[in-house]
Design a protein around this motif. Structure first.
Motif, mmCIF file in Angstrom:
data_model
loop_
_atom_site.group_PDB
_atom_site.id
_atom_site.type_symbol
_atom_site.label_atom_id
_atom_site.label_comp_id
_atom_site.label_asym_id
_atom_site.label_seq_id
_atom_site.Cartn_x
_atom_site.Cartn_y
_atom_site.Cartn_z
ATOM 1 N N PHE A 124 0.854 -1.188 0.000
ATOM 2 C CA PHE A 124 0.000 0.000 0.000
ATOM 3 C C PHE A 124 0.890 1.238 0.000
ATOM 4 C CE2 PHE A 124 0.774 -1.282 4.346
ATOM 5 C CZ PHE A 124 1.008 -0.108 5.054
ATOM 6 N N ALA A 125 0.296 2.357 -0.357
ATOM 7 C CA ALA A 125 1.038 3.623 -0.355
ATOM 8 C C ALA A 125 0.668 4.423 0.882
ATOM 9 C CB ALA A 125 0.722 4.422 -1.612
ATOM 10 N N SER A 126 1.671 4.952 1.535
ATOM 11 C CA SER A 126 1.428 5.788 2.712
ATOM 12 C C SER A 126 0.707 7.065 2.297
ATOM 13 C CB SER A 126 2.758 6.145 3.376
ATOM 14 O OG SER A 126 2.559 7.067 4.426
ATOM 15 N N PRO A 127 -0.225 7.559 3.121
ATOM 16 C CA PRO A 127 -0.872 8.842 2.829
ATOM 17 C C PRO A 127 0.040 10.036 3.123
ATOM 18 C CG PRO A 127 -1.677 7.983 4.897
ATOM 19 C CD PRO A 127 -0.784 6.919 4.320
ATOM 20 N N ARG A 135 5.766 9.922 -2.727
ATOM 21 C CA ARG A 135 4.926 8.896 -2.127
ATOM 22 C C ARG A 135 5.804 7.731 -1.720
ATOM 23 N NH1 ARG A 135 -0.562 9.140 -3.041
ATOM 24 N NH2 ARG A 135 -0.670 7.691 -1.268
ATOM 25 N N ILE A 137 5.895 3.728 -0.922
ATOM 26 C CA ILE A 137 5.202 2.460 -1.145
ATOM 27 C C ILE A 137 5.744 1.441 -0.150
ATOM 28 C CG2 ILE A 137 4.757 0.601 -2.795
ATOM 29 C CD1 ILE A 137 5.165 2.664 -5.045
ATOM 30 N N THR A 161 -0.634 -1.021 -7.931
ATOM 31 C CA THR A 161 -0.130 0.062 -7.079
ATOM 32 C C THR A 161 0.650 1.080 -7.891
ATOM 33 O OG1 THR A 161 -0.039 -1.354 -5.110
ATOM 34 C CG2 THR A 161 1.397 0.587 -5.133
ATOM 35 N N LEU A 165 -0.522 5.091 -8.877
ATOM 36 C CA LEU A 165 0.257 6.256 -8.456
ATOM 37 C C LEU A 165 0.829 7.022 -9.645
ATOM 38 C CD1 LEU A 165 2.096 4.648 -5.413
ATOM 39 C CD2 LEU A 165 0.334 6.411 -5.318
ATOM 40 N N TRP A 279 -5.784 4.129 1.206
ATOM 41 C CA TRP A 279 -5.194 3.630 -0.035
ATOM 42 C C TRP A 279 -6.240 2.970 -0.921
ATOM 43 C CZ3 TRP A 279 -2.207 4.153 -3.741
ATOM 44 C CH2 TRP A 279 -1.810 3.114 -4.578
ATOM 45 N N LYS A 280 -7.156 2.224 -0.325
ATOM 46 C CA LYS A 280 -8.178 1.550 -1.114
ATOM 47 C C LYS A 280 -9.120 2.562 -1.777
ATOM 48 C CE LYS A 280 -9.738 -2.421 -0.280
ATOM 49 N NZ LYS A 280 -10.475 -3.586 0.238
ATOM 50 N N GLU A 282 -8.058 5.459 -2.913
ATOM 51 C CA GLU A 282 -7.277 5.896 -4.077
ATOM 52 C C GLU A 282 -7.370 4.877 -5.204
ATOM 53 O OE1 GLU A 282 -3.408 7.950 -4.034
ATOM 54 O OE2 GLU A 282 -3.431 7.565 -1.871
#
Length: 327
Positions: A124-127, A135, A137, A161, A165, A279-280, A282
């Motif tokens: 997942f990507a950090s907010p 970003r 990952i 992912t 992005l 993340w979901k 996004e």
């Protein structure tokens, strides 16, 4: 620039102020990086886009390719606005998708296995963004059960992912930072892959996917498996290889990453479950966009320029992963 948050939730007044600061800092970082590292300015961008778009539309081997600015700019930026290099990268990208159709087509975040991997927090990507505005990952190996998932499930989660992005232009310019936790990696994780497919994806992926990989930080990797990282590093360029960093602990890694980009479970401030939920959202916002990629096709690879492979042939590498059985 201090690390900044992609999404805010602490009251609309504070959120508005924080978002204003974030936008100003991020825009400043994007503009400076685009000029300094990519040689990008308005005139160059406009002229190169026009020439690149005309070439795509006229190319007899390219079918139904996206030609919007954002899609074409990912290739131009990856090659610092060299049109011939961007053209070759696009051809290689379309060819990679075609050759590995089981991984690159039907990139649906709602696919049962992919959705489960996202829910578990495998990738997942950090907010939050790091100190360079990138970003981050995150990949947590222990969240993937090699007895339940396949290498295709794993690869598709990664590609979804990256493609999600990359659809944001600021990410095309600033690139990505990666965090990996190798705790509990076992023989099962490695044996998911055939050596041939793994090596080919590593090598072709770097050459074909217009991603700026800026830093890769890995923790908790057992010494037994460090040769796997060495094997992967030997399949990519020296520039990318030099960006791999193995750390003995989270504290050591925090010399390079701000703590807040990590989940609370690793010393950050936001629980992992909340990061995954954001993340979901996004992923869902880009779902239709990614599914539309399936219309693109490369009818022939005859125009792809090839370099002679000076490294050891893949066929001679079949024994490499077998070290696990004796170490």
């Amino acid at each position: 620039m201090t690390s900044t948050k992609l999404m805010m939730s602490n009251g609309w007044i504070q959120a508005a102020e924080e978002m204003k600061i974030r936008d100003e800092n991020l825009l400043d970082a994007v503009a400076k990086t685009a000029t300094r590292e990519l040689r990008e300015d308005e005139s160059t961008r406009r002229q190169c886009l026009r020439a690149f778009r005309d070439w795509v539309k006229a190319h007899q081997d390219i079918e139904n390719c996206l030609t919007d600015d954002s899609f074409l700019l990912r290739f131009l930026r990856a090659k610092k606005f060299s049109i011939p290099m961007a053209q070759q990268t696009l051809l290689k990208y379309l060819n990679l998708r075609k050759k590995f159709k089981h991984i690159f087509y039907d990139l649906d975040c709602q696919d049962t296995k992919v959705n489960e991997l996202m829910d578990k927090g495998y990738i997942f990507a950090s907010p939050y963004r790091d100190n360079f505005g990138r970003r981050v990952i995150l990949t947590i190996a222990s969240k993937l059960d090699p007895n339940r998932f396949t290498s295709t499930d794993m690869a598709r989660a990664h590609i979804i992912t990256y493609e999600t992005l990359l659809d944001e232009e600021e990410n095309q310019i600033l690139g990505f930072t990666y965090f990996g936790d190798g705790a509990k990696v076992g023989v099962g994780h490695v044996s998911m892959w055939s050596v041939t497919e793994f090596a080919t994806l590593m090598k072709w992926g770097e050459q074909s996917c217009p991603i700026r990989h800026k830093a890769l930080h890995i923790i908790n990797l057992q010494s037994t498996f460090k040769y796997v990282i060495e094997f992967a590093a030997n399949r990519v360029s020296e520039k990318l290889r030099d960006r791999f960093k193995l750390h003995s602990s989270v504290n050591e890694m925090l010399q390079f990453l701000p703590a807040e980009v990590l989940p609370k479970e690793y010393g950050g401030i936001m629980p992992m479950a909340e990061m995954i939920a954001l993340w979901k959202k996004e992923l869902a916002s880009k779902r239709e966009r990614l599914l539309s990629f399936d219309a693109m096709n490369l009818l022939s690879d005859r125009c792809i320029m090839r370099r002679r492979n000076r490294s050891t042939d893949i066929e001679t590498l079949q024994g490499s992963f077998r070290k696990l059985e004796v170490d």
